[in-house]
Write an enzyme that holds these catalytic residues in place. Sequence first.
Site, PDB file in Angstrom:
ATOM      1  N   HIS A  65       0.824  -1.214   0.000  1.00  0.00           N
ATOM      2  CA  HIS A  65       0.000   0.000   0.000  1.00  0.00           C
ATOM      3  C   HIS A  65       0.856   1.261   0.000  1.00  0.00           C
ATOM      4  CE1 HIS A  65      -0.046   1.437   4.294  1.00  0.00           C
ATOM      5  NE2 HIS A  65       0.122   0.180   4.616  1.00  0.00           N
ATOM      6  N   ASP A 178       5.676   2.535   6.729  1.00  0.00           N
ATOM      7  CA  ASP A 178       4.386   1.836   6.578  1.00  0.00           C
ATOM      8  C   ASP A 178       3.585   2.571   5.512  1.00  0.00           C
ATOM      9  OD1 ASP A 178       1.928   0.641   6.879  1.00  0.00           O
ATOM     10  OD2 ASP A 178       1.571   1.378   8.903  1.00  0.00           O
ATOM     11  N   GLU A 208      -5.347   1.710   2.185  1.00  0.00           N
ATOM     12  CA  GLU A 208      -5.171   0.575   3.116  1.00  0.00           C
ATOM     13  C   GLU A 208      -5.415   1.003   4.543  1.00  0.00           C
ATOM     14  OE1 GLU A 208      -3.166  -2.277   5.817  1.00  0.00           O
ATOM     15  OE2 GLU A 208      -2.803  -0.133   5.627  1.00  0.00           O
ATOM     16  N   GLU A 209      -4.919   2.195   4.883  1.00  0.00           N
ATOM     17  CA  GLU A 209      -4.952   2.634   6.280  1.00  0.00           C
ATOM     18  C   GLU A 209      -6.356   2.964   6.782  1.00  0.00           C
ATOM     19  OE1 GLU A 209      -2.644   2.331   8.346  1.00  0.00           O
ATOM     20  OE2 GLU A 209      -0.722   2.401   7.312  1.00  0.00           O
ATOM     21  N   ASP A 231       4.043  -5.613   3.629  1.00  0.00           N
ATOM     22  CA  ASP A 231       3.721  -4.501   4.527  1.00  0.00           C
ATOM     23  C   ASP A 231       4.754  -4.486   5.648  1.00  0.00           C
ATOM     24  OD1 ASP A 231       2.337  -2.366   5.784  1.00  0.00           O
ATOM     25  OD2 ASP A 231       0.388  -3.285   5.430  1.00  0.00           O
ATOM     26  N   HIS A 319       3.476   3.778  12.978  1.00  0.00           N
ATOM     27  CA  HIS A 319       2.537   4.904  13.051  1.00  0.00           C
ATOM     28  C   HIS A 319       3.094   6.046  13.912  1.00  0.00           C
ATOM     29  CE1 HIS A 319      -1.333   2.818  11.413  1.00  0.00           C
ATOM     30  NE2 HIS A 319      -0.243   2.443  10.785  1.00  0.00           N
TER      31      HIS A 319
END
Length: 356
Positions: A65, A178, A208-209, A231, A319
């Site tokens: 992603h 990410d 994706e998130e 990922d 994140h």
Amino acid sequence: MADINFGLLKQLCETPGIPGREEPIRRLVADAMRPLVGEVAVDALGNVIGRRPGRSSCRVMLAAHMDEIGFMVKHIDDKGFVRILPMGGWDPRNVVSQRVYVHTRSGESLLGAVMPGVKPIHMQKPEDANKPPTIDELFVDLGLPADEVKARLEIGDPVTMARTAEIVGGNVMSKTLDARVAVFVMLEALRVVGDHEAEVLAVATTQEEVGTRGALVAAHDLQPTVGVAIDTTLANDYPGPADYDAVTRLGSGVGIKILDSSLICNPQLVRHFRDLAEANNISHQMEILPRGGTDAGAIQRSRGPVPSITLSVPSRYVHTVNEMASLKDIEAAIQLLTVYLRHAHEGRYGFEADLG
Ligand SMILES: [Zn+2]
């Protein structure tokens, strides 16, 4: 230092693209992928799709992603302070006092600070301290007069973290590893794979998130026979989390996922990856992620059943703006994906044998 194309990885990490507003990263990824696949297509959800033809009935969909967690402008007040809506999972403690860019419709990227509406430490009473703010309480200060903010910004403008990718020890540290490091792994595997029997459908997915939305529709359209998401995953091998909660460890190799909360990877596909890693001396670790999902969960249930798996690049501090991944693990991920693509047509992941 492992021999990786850090220039490309840095560019991938630093190019903005929140969910649903992936335009800048999409252009970069399409340009990087085109020479590796011949031509690229883009679908109506913005997925970038590269196709390398094969000679067997095996159709492998790769999904990495390209969206990043970020924010969207949701309100501008009379003094020009900007309120933001989180796009993806943010812990507010990791957002306070960060610098961000607001990307305006005219193509400017305005630098600002995300601050909590609290008194400075000098004026705080003891009871004021230690109360983490919510994202709703944070605002962006662009240092501009209100009329200028209102003229240059629109509700819905994307907001991304202002951070660069740097080498730290044997690792890369950046925002947005990410999953830009996964996009990087996919591109580098396409670069070195050479001949393969299986058809390869390389997809840089969107959204994706916010719930693996791009991968879901891409898989529905492409009808792969095998799904491989790439990922990042958690490497909780730092002070704080218990040792048994580490999930993966930095520098201990590419993660071969057994399950996360979005899918139980096809066990024969897991075995295939594991056998290939062992036979080719590729540093790897088995991964069980109790909470969290990837595009593989969407591919598996996209239309008909698709045997699916995720290859993971272990990352500390996911994140946050300081995500950290080992160059050795990145290299191992490229190697394992490359070897798999050369052997994908040999895979048999059905359950017919159980019928006797
Ligand atoms: Zn994520």
